[in-house]
Design an enzyme around this catalytic site. Structure first.
Site, PDB file in Angstrom:
ATOM      1  N   LYS A  79      52.270  -9.988  -9.193  1.00 35.33           N
ATOM      2  CA  LYS A  79      52.744 -11.353  -8.910  1.00 35.33           C
ATOM      3  C   LYS A  79      53.548 -11.843 -10.125  1.00 35.33           C
ATOM      4  CE  LYS A  79      50.696 -15.871  -7.606  1.00 35.33           C
ATOM      5  NZ  LYS A  79      49.431 -16.547  -7.276  1.00 35.33           N
ATOM      6  N   SER A 154      49.210 -18.924  -2.883  1.00 33.71           N
ATOM      7  CA  SER A 154      50.511 -18.741  -3.465  1.00 33.71           C
ATOM      8  C   SER A 154      50.911 -17.280  -3.669  1.00 33.71           C
ATOM      9  CB  SER A 154      50.577 -19.455  -4.812  1.00 33.71           C
ATOM     10  OG  SER A 154      49.653 -18.884  -5.709  1.00 33.71           O
ATOM     11  N   SER A 178      44.462 -18.599  -3.715  1.00 33.07           N
ATOM     12  CA  SER A 178      45.779 -17.968  -3.625  1.00 33.07           C
ATOM     13  C   SER A 178      45.806 -16.447  -3.509  1.00 33.07           C
ATOM     14  CB  SER A 178      46.630 -18.365  -4.826  1.00 33.07           C
ATOM     15  OG  SER A 178      47.218 -19.605  -4.584  1.00 33.07           O
TER      16      SER A 178
HETATM   17  N1  GLN Z   1      46.721 -23.627  -2.498  1.00 33.26           N
HETATM   18  C1  GLN Z   1      46.103 -24.072  -3.713  1.00 33.26           C
HETATM   19  C2  GLN Z   1      47.049 -24.933  -4.501  1.00 33.26           C
HETATM   20  O1  GLN Z   1      48.110 -25.182  -4.040  1.00 33.26           O
HETATM   21  C3  GLN Z   1      45.653 -22.884  -4.494  1.00 33.26           C
HETATM   22  C4  GLN Z   1      46.703 -22.299  -5.338  1.00 33.26           C
HETATM   23  C5  GLN Z   1      46.230 -21.116  -6.100  1.00 33.26           C
HETATM   24  O2  GLN Z   1      45.128 -20.612  -5.864  1.00 33.26           O
HETATM   25  N2  GLN Z   1      47.028 -20.711  -7.053  1.00 33.26           N
HETATM   26  O3  GLN Z   1      46.705 -25.404  -5.552  1.00 33.26           O
END
Ligand code: GLN
Length: 491
Positions: A79, A154, A178
């Site tokens: 990532k 994400s 994420s």
């Molecule tokens: N969807 C969550 C957010 O927008 C989690 C993001 C993540 O785990 N990086 O904060």
């Protein structure tokens, strides 16, 4: 032989047995990425030259009978919020579009030490803020099962690449879900380890007390293998756990041994909140475990209703502090025509950050401001502690908690992007594990009415990843999704 259908473990074994060379595997993968990535948008950057040279080197060492690492010759992708000395580390943000990191993240060093071939960097929501990869600032990633739908987020690029057969395993980061939620949307396995078990050195910080790096893979065995490589104490990360607390573990060792006398907790109100297809799939999974002799216990998580609100105070507060370093001076993008020195800061940030990142910085700054600190931030920390205790209470008697990973399968582009609250509710099942620091894994468990994959989540107490993987493996072995490559991506 279609190399893209193989699992990481299979490819690793074939390279080690000299039935395949790393070079031919890497070349085949690069060609596949070349053909598919325009449509899928999983990769932001490929390290073609670097990885072909590396593959050749490893092949020579294998041929010479040298002892090689646990991932020798296997292409793995990262990532793009973890630093690599090759190429850029962008966090899919305009502010870091041209940023070249001076060092490798510890996880990258660990992959290299086990002779993995790092093939490229994967797309994400900007600074890992989002649940659909629609907030990405440098490109769009589609779901390999249906390109009109999001891959989740994400770590959407990581999940899409593994699912479409464009790498044999990937690393993602999980602050509130994420890794697990995109894994669920794309029909792959995604694991968030216990907080502190994997070094965050070189991971661009979002919510430092929540962030964890973890694997996305075709099956639990591959996820276990990647866990073997990336876990362990790192003196460069002050939140990394010591060897005494989290000893080095072989997560693959007993993974095929089913557990006896298993006690599985479920929260009926959780399952009730999910869509019909999810409810049905989770119901079937529960019945499966019951048929294997597990005892199913209905439990409560009394503070879970507050988890999303608590998370969005803690995560944004930490993000507002972490992102202060992107100021147009020290890193990345600088506004082209500042009128004075204040403009350098404000214009660079205004032009460099996307809307969601700005929203979070403002929310976090507000929650931390002197008038509101006690009312928001401090209160959120207290609720976080109560959520931690909810888990402790459950794990006193039960081996794990089984929940859906997400309320539904993957949704269409644009369906939720205009309504941040709707998007935030995507994380309802995953966020509590980050607040409590406990590990969770999402594995495929069926399909919804649109033929999109669904995931179920298994959460255990801290340091119980080996047990968690064994529980997941019991289900996976009899419901194998690992060789499915979605049709849409194969057009
Ligand atoms: N969807 C969550 C957010 O927008 C989690 C993001 C993540 O785990 N990086 O904060």
């Amino acid at each position: 032989m279609d190399l893209t259908k193989k699992t990481l473990t299979e490819i690793r074994d074939k390279i080690a047995a000299q039935e395949l060379t790393s070079l031919e595997v890497t070349k085949a993968l690069l060609a596949e990425i070349e053909a598919k990535n325009d449509k899928l948008g999983a990769y932001l950057e490929l390290f073609a030259e670097h990885c072909l040279a590396k593959a050749e080197k490893i092949d020579k060492r294998i041929k010479a009978g040298e002892k090689c690492g646990a991932l020798a010759g296997v292409p793995i992708a990262i990532k793009d919020n973890m630093t690599t000395v090759w190429g850029k580390t962008t966090c899919s943000s305009k502010i870091l579009e041209n940023f070249e990191a001076p060092y490798n993240a510890t996880v990258v060093e660990k992959l290299l030490a086990e002779d993995a071939v790092i093939i490229g960097k994967l797309n994400l929501d900007e600074f890992a803020m989002g649940s659909s990869t629609e907030n990405a600032g440098l490109g769009k990633t589609a779901n390999p099962w249906d390109s009109s739908r999001v891959p989740g987020g994400s770590s959407g690029g990581s999940a899409a690449a593994v699912s479409a057969g464009l790498c044999y395993g990937a690393l993602g980061s999980d602050t509130g879900g994420s890794i697990r939620q995109p894994a669920s949307f794309c029909g792959v396995v995604g694991l968030k380890p216990t907080y502190g078990r994997v070094s965050r050195y070189g991971l661009v910080a979002f919510g430092s007390s929540l962030d964890q790096i973890g694997p996305l893979a075709r099956n639990t065995q591959d996820a276990a293998l990647l866990m073997n490589v990336i876990t362990g104490h790192d003196p460069k990360d002050s939140t990394s756990l010591s060897e005494e607390l989290a000893p080095k573990t072989d997560f693959t060792k007993d993974i095929d041994k089913p557990l006896e006398g298993l006690k599985i907790a479920v929260v009926p109100e959780f399952i009730e909140k999910a869509g019909e297809a999810v409810k049905e799939a989770i119901g079937k999974a529960v019945e499966f475990y019951r048929s294997k002799g597990a005892e199913i216990r209905e439990v409560k998580m009394p503070h879970s209703d507050y988890a999303v609100a608590t998370y969005y105070i803690v995560a944004t507060a930490e993000a507002s502090a972490n992102l202060a370093r992107f100021d147009g001076v020290r890193y990345g993008y600088r506004s082209e025509k500042p009128e004075n020195y204040m403009d350098v800061y404000t214009k660079s940030r205004d032009e460099g950050f996307g809307a969601e990142v700005k929203r979070r910085i403002m929310l976090g700054t507000y929650a931390l401001s002197s008038g509101y600190y006690d009312a928001y931030y401090l209160k959120a920390l207290k609720v976080r502690n109560l959520i931690r205790q909810d888990f402790k209470y459950i794990f006193k008697d039960c081996d794990c908690l089984l929940t859906p990973t997400s309320p539904s399968g993957a949704f269409k582009f644009g369906e939720k992007s205009d309504d941040p609250i709707q998007m935030y509710l995507e994380d309802i099942y995953t966020i509590s594990a980050n607040l409590a620091g406990v590990p969770g894994v999402s594995i495929p468990c069926g399909f919804d009415e649109n033929n999109m994959p669904l995931g179920m989540q298994i959460i255990t107490d801290t340091f119980q990843e080996a047990k968690m993987l064994r529980i997941a493996r019991m289900f996976e072995k009899e419901h194998s999704y690992e060789n499915q490559i979605p049709e849409d991506s194969r057009e």
